[in-house]
Every structure is written in structure tokens, then in C-alpha cells.
Design a protein around this motif. Structure first.
Motif, PDB file in Angstrom:
ATOM      1  N   PHE A 162       0.771  -1.241   0.000  1.00  0.00           N
ATOM      2  CA  PHE A 162       0.000   0.000   0.000  1.00  0.00           C
ATOM      3  C   PHE A 162       0.802   1.292   0.000  1.00  0.00           C
ATOM      4  CE2 PHE A 162      -3.604  -2.697   0.995  1.00  0.00           C
ATOM      5  CZ  PHE A 162      -4.625  -2.054   0.303  1.00  0.00           C
ATOM      6  N   SER A 163       1.982   1.338   0.607  1.00  0.00           N
ATOM      7  CA  SER A 163       2.558   2.667   0.816  1.00  0.00           C
ATOM      8  C   SER A 163       4.069   2.709   0.690  1.00  0.00           C
ATOM      9  CB  SER A 163       2.157   3.188   2.208  1.00  0.00           C
ATOM     10  OG  SER A 163       2.737   4.442   2.466  1.00  0.00           O
ATOM     11  N   TYR A 164       4.538   3.769   0.020  1.00  0.00           N
ATOM     12  CA  TYR A 164       5.953   4.148   0.058  1.00  0.00           C
ATOM     13  C   TYR A 164       6.001   5.644   0.313  1.00  0.00           C
ATOM     14  CZ  TYR A 164      10.605   5.499  -1.542  1.00  0.00           C
ATOM     15  OH  TYR A 164      11.863   6.044  -1.620  1.00  0.00           O
ATOM     16  N   ILE A 171      -1.509   9.338   4.726  1.00  0.00           N
ATOM     17  CA  ILE A 171      -2.838   9.491   5.331  1.00  0.00           C
ATOM     18  C   ILE A 171      -3.859   9.293   4.226  1.00  0.00           C
ATOM     19  CG2 ILE A 171      -4.275  10.944   6.816  1.00  0.00           C
ATOM     20  CD1 ILE A 171      -1.733  12.589   7.405  1.00  0.00           C
ATOM     21  N   THR A 172      -3.991   8.065   3.776  1.00  0.00           N
ATOM     22  CA  THR A 172      -4.900   7.735   2.691  1.00  0.00           C
ATOM     23  C   THR A 172      -5.910   6.713   3.180  1.00  0.00           C
ATOM     24  OG1 THR A 172      -3.113   8.089   1.097  1.00  0.00           O
ATOM     25  CG2 THR A 172      -5.083   6.960   0.311  1.00  0.00           C
ATOM     26  N   LYS A 173      -7.184   6.956   2.904  1.00  0.00           N
ATOM     27  CA  LYS A 173      -8.243   6.069   3.359  1.00  0.00           C
ATOM     28  C   LYS A 173      -8.944   5.433   2.155  1.00  0.00           C
ATOM     29  CE  LYS A 173     -12.436   5.933   6.229  1.00  0.00           C
ATOM     30  NZ  LYS A 173     -13.369   6.732   7.057  1.00  0.00           N
ATOM     31  N   PHE A 174      -9.125   4.109   2.215  1.00  0.00           N
ATOM     32  CA  PHE A 174      -9.857   3.369   1.199  1.00  0.00           C
ATOM     33  C   PHE A 174     -11.170   2.903   1.817  1.00  0.00           C
ATOM     34  CE2 PHE A 174      -5.425   3.126   0.100  1.00  0.00           C
ATOM     35  CZ  PHE A 174      -5.390   3.211  -1.281  1.00  0.00           C
ATOM     36  N   SER A 192       3.152   3.130   6.076  1.00  0.00           N
ATOM     37  CA  SER A 192       1.947   2.310   6.010  1.00  0.00           C
ATOM     38  C   SER A 192       0.991   2.522   7.180  1.00  0.00           C
ATOM     39  CB  SER A 192       2.327   0.830   5.939  1.00  0.00           C
ATOM     40  OG  SER A 192       3.049   0.457   7.104  1.00  0.00           O
ATOM     41  N   ASN A 193       1.486   3.004   8.300  1.00  0.00           N
ATOM     42  CA  ASN A 193       0.618   3.106   9.485  1.00  0.00           C
ATOM     43  C   ASN A 193      -0.530   4.087   9.294  1.00  0.00           C
ATOM     44  OD1 ASN A 193       2.098   1.236  10.929  1.00  0.00           O
ATOM     45  ND2 ASN A 193       3.471   2.769  11.808  1.00  0.00           N
ATOM     46  N   GLY A 194      -0.425   4.977   8.316  1.00  0.00           N
ATOM     47  CA  GLY A 194      -1.510   5.921   8.073  1.00  0.00           C
ATOM     48  C   GLY A 194      -2.525   5.447   7.053  1.00  0.00           C
ATOM     49  N   ILE A 211      -4.665   0.762   9.565  1.00  0.00           N
ATOM     50  CA  ILE A 211      -5.918   0.657  10.318  1.00  0.00           C
ATOM     51  C   ILE A 211      -6.930  -0.089   9.459  1.00  0.00           C
ATOM     52  CG2 ILE A 211      -7.775   1.960  11.411  1.00  0.00           C
ATOM     53  CD1 ILE A 211      -5.747   4.277  11.727  1.00  0.00           C
ATOM     54  N   LYS A 212      -7.541  -1.106  10.010  1.00  0.00           N
ATOM     55  CA  LYS A 212      -8.511  -1.893   9.262  1.00  0.00           C
ATOM     56  C   LYS A 212      -9.822  -1.958  10.024  1.00  0.00           C
ATOM     57  CE  LYS A 212      -5.095  -4.756   6.891  1.00  0.00           C
ATOM     58  NZ  LYS A 212      -3.936  -4.016   7.424  1.00  0.00           N
TER      59      LYS A 212
END
Length: 482
Positions: A162-164, A171-174, A192-194, A211-212
Motif C-alpha cells: 500500500f505505501s511508500y 494518510i490515505t483512506k480506502f 503504512s501506518n496511516g 488501520i482496518k
């Protein structure tokens, strides 16, 4: 102020710019009657905040080529933009094969106010394998932000993640997103924690980071991306749930101990084939092939730079076995790609051609007959015909335009959805009737409803697909399912 209606939700913007990937021009003004051609140009016309880009149905290449660490997919130029597509019909291609930078990404939002609604992201990382080079979210040394809502991700990657973000926590929400991947997600390189996943599903497994909330993995999809082993509407997961869900007008019927939900549909049955016999049950075949590098399945691999080539140039055929009878009314074909040939780019393409259907691979019906076809560039031609159900589809090329062989780079077979198509429910339940049909009913052995309607695709109302609704003069005598 202009508005866009998505289901019952109405979004208001300062300006709405429209993009049509086939008929638009970047010299237009971006209105619904004069749309832009490219999403990237529309981004350049947006103000810092408060504007929207409505990408009409079709395939839009949003690949951004900027530098070693920040090339890739959808870019917001640090503007609070809303990207909006048509449910299941707007495809954003993020193609890592189009550039040689170290990294390629899909979501490249710098602004926290940027949002993407109901878009299909077709994301390929090319030959990259490192997780910092192939993350969904990334912008070099910047932080990704924003929200992605009711979007489908079709990802070709050996290690989806998901993240680099070396500049901090992304801080991206799906929300209500579906991820179709070829293997399990792996840990992200950084930031990735955000990342937040809420009401999301995948056919493999998510990695234990970020966060899930209410997510499910190892789910199964049908060709329309309905979850088939879970009741996604009850669980409130995936693209068919939430305020911006892809489900349109619904009516639940009961027949022979099966329940059917009638929905507007646009199904393309071909998947990414990797051989003449996979993925099962698809099977591809051809009359002849040119050497070993151009087999039949290359025309069904969703890769425009590969091709089936015939050994000859007259009376050659290409066939796809769909496994079972499918409802179809259109076939799209792209002629040979310049990646295969430049000298025969237009002359290897079909000139006189028959599109045929069969249910026994012996007797063939003509669906469409074309004569004197000309191909002036690497273009896709779509041929439509009355709705039929067939298991086998054949492209029979009687003659080409003069080359020593016939070349076809891509074929897609589908049902364009000029009406409503049935979707069979997994099981009968009160909740299914609530979600897919009318919640008030008396018996489960008859059609539900006190009024009779005809639903057909209508014009766009407030920039959202709508239906003309007409009351019938009398009740239909019967309803049958083939």
C-alpha cells in the motif's frame, strides 16, 4: 453551483470538468458538450480546491511520467480535486510499463481533500519487484493523502502493497473498495501506518499494517465483482455497499427456488489469459499461428502490445471458449500493435470479417459481417448485435488488408447492458429481499411488487446514470429465466 448525484448523495462543486477518452479534445472547454480528452489535462485546469473531474465511461490512461521516484498513476497536482467515474465503466490505467523510472504507483494524492469515486483502477507495475517501487500509494519523498471511495483495483504485481512514503506517514483512506490481486499483499516499505481500509475486500490476503475496519480477505468475485462467498450488502463491504455503491435500480424475483436481482449491467467476459487453456474455463484456439511467439491466447491477455498472428492472410480464424453459455451483444477488437510490427500496422488487420457464435463449436451463426474495414491506426473497433447466448465466439477473417499475415492484438466479448440482467443470489433470506428487492412482501413463491414497471437505460440526470420508468398498462403474463 454544479452538482453530481451519486445514488442518493448529491455532491456540489465550483466547477465540473468532463473527460471523454474517445471523443474529447484538450482544446475544448471541458463542459459536458465539449469535454477534454485526458484526465491529466483536466487536472491542470482545476483550481486549488473545490473542482471535480467527471471521467465518462471508457478507458483513460492516467499514467504520469515525472521522475525516477514519482512516476505512476493518478496525480492531483496538490489540488483538492474529486475524481468521479461511471460505475464499472470508467477505467483509469496506471501502466508501469510506460516509463523506466525506479518506482511506479497508482494513487498519487498530495492534497488531503482529494477524493476518487467509483473508478476502476487497472494498475500494472511492469517488471518491478521491490515494495518501494510497486506500492499503490506513493509520490517519491512526499506523503500521500485523500480518500478513495467505492473503487475497484485490478492489480498486476508480484508483491502488492500500500505505501511508500519516506517523508512521513501516508494518510490515505480506502472506503468500500475491492482489490483484485494475483497474490497476497506484502508489507509496505514505509508510511503504512496511516493507511486505512474500511469495508474493503480482496481475493487474497491483506497485510497486517495500518488501520482496518470491517475488512474481509480471501473472498471470491463473479465477473461483475459481486462477492460470491459472503453477503457483502449485509456485511457492508466492497463496491456494492455504502452511500456510493454500484448497485442501481433493483428488483428481486423468486423462481424455482432461486432468487434473482435484476440490475443494470456492463459485463466483459474475457479475463487475463496466460495460456491457451488458462485461466480455467477459458480456452483459446486459432486456425494457424505465425511461429511460436504469437499464440491465440495473446489476443485475450488484456495486453495491447501482444498479438495473435496467423500464418496466412485469408480465411483464418481465432476462437475463445467462454466455458459456459454467456449473454453477449458486442465484441471489441484491436488490430495488430506497433509493438509487433510497424510496416504492416494497418495491412495485417481484418478487411472482410465475420463475427460468429456457436454452442457446439461446429455450427456457427453469423453475429456481424464486416466488409472493407480499414484501420488507420492502433484503434479498437466495437461491433454490436442483438443479444444472444453463446459459449464459443469466433473471429473469422476472410481477407486482410494486404500483409502476409493477419494480426489481432486484443479481443473482448461482452454484454453492454442495454436493459437489465439477472444476478442469481447465493441463498434466499429476508435480508436479501431487503437489500436487493422490496422489503415488504407476503410470499416467497411469487414475484414481489404491487406495481409493474419497465426499466430501461435513460438519459443522464444530474450527471448520474438514471432510468426512464414507465408504468405498464397491465401485468405481464409470465417471467422466465433461460
Amino acid at each position: 453551483m454544479p452538482k453530481i448525484r451519486i445514488n442518493s448523495q448529491v455532491l456540489t462543486f465550483n466547477n465540473i470538468y468532463y473527460v471523454d477518452s474517445t471523443k474529447g479534445l484538450d482544446t475544448n472547454n471541458g463542459s459536458i458538450s465539449s469535454p477534454f480528452l485526458t484526465v491529466n489535462y483536466a487536472v491542470s485546469k482545476c483550481a486549488t480546491t473545490g473542482d471535480a473531474i467527471f471521467a465518462l465511461a471508457g478507458t483513460h490512461n492516467v499514467t504520469r511520467i515525472a521522475g525516477t521516484y514519482d512516476s505512476g498513476g493518478l496525480w492531483d497536482d496538490n489540488k483538492a480535486i474529486s475524481f468521479i467515474g461511471e460505475k464499472g465503466k470508467t477505467i483509469f490505467v496506471c501502466d508501469g510499463t510506460k516509463h523506466s523510472g525506479r518506482d511506479t504507483h497508482c494513487i498519487m494524492f498530495k492534497n488531503a481533500g482529494t477524493k476518487a469515486y467509483q473508478i476502476t483502477f487497472d494498475y500494472s507495475v511492469g517488471n518491478r519487484t521491490n515494495n518501494y517501487s510497486t506500492s499503490i500509494c506513493g509520490i517519491g519523498d512526499a506523503v500521500t493523502r485523500g480518500e478513495v471511495i467505492n473503487c475497484l483495483f485490478k492489480i498486476i504485481s508480484p508483491n502488492p502493497n500500500f505505501s511508500y512514503s519516506n517523508a512521513g506517514t501516508s494518510i490515505t483512506k480506502f472506503t468500500n473498495c475491492t482489490f483484485d490481486v494475483t497474490t497476497n499483499f506484502v508489507g509496505s516499505y514505509s508510511g503504512s501506518n496511516g493507511i486505512t481500509l474500511e469495508n474493503c475486500v480482496t481475493n487474497f490476503s491483506f497485510y497486517s499494517e495500518g488501520i482496518k475496519k470491517n475488512i474481509y480477505d480471501k473472498v471470491s468475485f463473479n465477473p461483475k465483482y459481486h462477492v460470491t462467498n459472503l453477503n457483502e450488502n449485509v456485511l457492508d463491504i466492497g463496491i456494492y455497499s455504502g452511500d456510493f455503491n454500484w448497485t442501481l435500480g433493483r428488483s428481486l424475483l423468486h423462481s424455482n427456488n432461486k432468487a434473482y436481482s435484476l440490475e443494470f449491467t456492463d459485463i466483459w467476459y474475457n479475463t487475463k489469459m496466460t495460456s491457451d487453456t488458462s485461466p480455467s474455463p477459458l480456452m483459446a484456439s486459432a486456425s494457424r499461428i505465425y511461429g511460436t511467439a504469437y499464440p491465440a491466447w495473446k489476443a485475450f491477455d488484456n495486453e495491447l502490445t501482444t498479438s495473435w498472428l496467423s500464418l496466412g492472410n485469408t480465411n483464418e480464424w481465432l476462437t475463445i471458449d467462454l466455458g459456459t453459455r454467456k449473454q453477449i451483444d458486442s465484441i471489441s477488437i484491436q488490430g495488430v500493435s506497433s509493438a509487433i510490427t510497424t510496416s504492416y500496422l494497418t495491412t495485417a488487420t481484418p478487411k472482410n470479417m465475420r463475427l460468429q457464435g456457436s454452442n457446439d463449436n461446429i455450427v456457427w451463426d453469423d453475429l456481424h459481417v464486416s466488409t472493407n474495414l480499414s484501420w488507420t491506426k492502433e484503434e479498437i473497433k466495437t461491433f454490436s448485435f442483438p443479444v444472444k447466448k453463446y459459449q464459443y465466439i469466433r473471429i473469422f477473417v476472410e481477407t486482410n488488408n494486404g500483409a502476409p499475415y493477419i494480426g489481432i492484438s486484443e479481443v473482448r466479448v461482452g454484454f453492454s447492458g442495454n436493459g437489465m440482467a439477472e444476478y442469481e443470489m447465493n441463498f434466499l433470506s429476508i435480508q436479501n429481499f431487503v437489500n436487493y428487492g422490496k422489503p415488504l412482501f407476503s410470499k416467497l413463491n411469487q414475484a414481489i411488487g404491487t406495481k409493474n414497471y419497465i426499466l430501461q437505460e435513460g438519459t443522464v440526470s444530474e450527471h448520474e446514470q438514471g432510468f426512464w420508468i414507465k408504468k405498464l398498462g397491465k401485468k405481464p403474463l409470465s417471467i422466465s429465466f433461460d
